[in-house]
Design a protein around this motif. Structure first.
Motif, PDB file in Angstrom:
ATOM      1  N   PHE A 152       3.656   9.722   2.649  1.00  0.00           N
ATOM      2  CA  PHE A 152       2.737  10.670   2.002  1.00  0.00           C
ATOM      3  C   PHE A 152       1.624  10.965   2.995  1.00  0.00           C
ATOM      4  O   PHE A 152       0.599  10.284   3.035  1.00  0.00           O
ATOM      5  CB  PHE A 152       2.188  10.098   0.701  1.00  0.00           C
ATOM      6  N   GLY A 153       1.838  11.988   3.800  1.00  0.00           N
ATOM      7  CA  GLY A 153       0.940  12.226   4.906  1.00  0.00           C
ATOM      8  C   GLY A 153      -0.161  13.225   4.663  1.00  0.00           C
ATOM      9  O   GLY A 153      -1.106  13.307   5.441  1.00  0.00           O
ATOM     10  N   THR A 154      -0.061  13.977   3.588  1.00  0.00           N
ATOM     11  CA  THR A 154      -1.077  14.989   3.293  1.00  0.00           C
ATOM     12  C   THR A 154      -1.693  14.667   1.945  1.00  0.00           C
ATOM     13  O   THR A 154      -0.969  14.520   0.956  1.00  0.00           O
ATOM     14  CB  THR A 154      -0.464  16.389   3.273  1.00  0.00           C
ATOM     15  N   TRP A 155      -3.011  14.604   1.932  1.00  0.00           N
ATOM     16  CA  TRP A 155      -3.736  14.192   0.731  1.00  0.00           C
ATOM     17  C   TRP A 155      -4.790  15.226   0.358  1.00  0.00           C
ATOM     18  O   TRP A 155      -5.380  15.866   1.234  1.00  0.00           O
ATOM     19  CB  TRP A 155      -4.429  12.845   0.966  1.00  0.00           C
ATOM     20  N   PRO A 207       0.819  -1.215   0.000  1.00  0.00           N
ATOM     21  CA  PRO A 207       0.000   0.000   0.000  1.00  0.00           C
ATOM     22  C   PRO A 207       0.850   1.262   0.000  1.00  0.00           C
ATOM     23  O   PRO A 207       2.062   1.204   0.210  1.00  0.00           O
ATOM     24  CB  PRO A 207      -0.802  -0.134   1.300  1.00  0.00           C
ATOM     25  N   VAL A 208       0.202   2.377  -0.250  1.00  0.00           N
ATOM     26  CA  VAL A 208       0.912   3.635  -0.372  1.00  0.00           C
ATOM     27  C   VAL A 208       1.695   3.940   0.896  1.00  0.00           C
ATOM     28  O   VAL A 208       1.220   3.729   2.009  1.00  0.00           O
ATOM     29  CB  VAL A 208      -0.098   4.772  -0.667  1.00  0.00           C
ATOM     30  N   SER A 209       2.907   4.445   0.714  1.00  0.00           N
ATOM     31  CA  SER A 209       3.771   4.753   1.839  1.00  0.00           C
ATOM     32  C   SER A 209       3.126   5.797   2.753  1.00  0.00           C
ATOM     33  O   SER A 209       2.622   6.818   2.278  1.00  0.00           O
ATOM     34  CB  SER A 209       5.109   5.297   1.336  1.00  0.00           C
ATOM     35  N   PRO A 210       3.166   5.554   4.048  1.00  0.00           N
ATOM     36  CA  PRO A 210       2.620   6.547   4.983  1.00  0.00           C
ATOM     37  C   PRO A 210       3.427   7.836   5.021  1.00  0.00           C
ATOM     38  O   PRO A 210       2.982   8.820   5.627  1.00  0.00           O
ATOM     39  CB  PRO A 210       2.687   5.835   6.340  1.00  0.00           C
TER      40      PRO A 210
END
Length: 126
Positions: free
Chosen positions: A113-116, A108-111
């Motif tokens: 990347f914290g802002t979406w 799954p997508v790497s954490p």
């Protein structure tokens, strides 16, 4: 905060340009990734760009049709999508992580990347 725009309905073979606007921070210090999620599928990485990496990254199956670019003055990252296919139909998200793209294609997508952003729907259909 990230806000996507530019999604919509397009016929197969058409083009769309998505934009991701970053507010409240300086884009110079962040990597921005574009991801997409189709119904019933996991979110997947599409492309990523940062000042800290030598060049943008693309998932192999899309690199001939999609182009990512950034404007550090306007704090915007665009994704130009050409020759769209029905299988490109998905909600497209941009996300930010500090400095470099890193493991941007991880599933799954790497954490990291914290802002979406909230996502923008792209539908490719005749």
């Amino acid at each position: 905060q990230l806000v996507e725009s530019g999604g919509g309905l397009v016929q197969p073979g058409g083009s769309l340009r998505l934009s991701c606007a970053l507010s409240g921070a300086n884009l110079d210090y962040y990597a921005i990734g574009w991801f997409r999620q189709a119904p019933g599928k996991e979110r997947e990485g599409v492309s990523c760009i940062s000042n800290g990496d030598p060049s943008p990254y693309y998932t192999d199956s899309l690199k001939d049709r999609f182009t990512i670019s950034r404007d550090n003055v306007k704090n915007i990252v665009d994704l130009q999508m050409n020759s769209l296919k029905p299988e490109d139909t998905a909600v497209y998200y941009c996300a930010a992580r500090f400095a470099i793209c890193g493991r941007w294609e991880a599933s799954p997508v790497s954490p990291a990347f914290g802002t979406w952003g909230q996502g923008t729907q792209v539908t490719v259909s005749s």
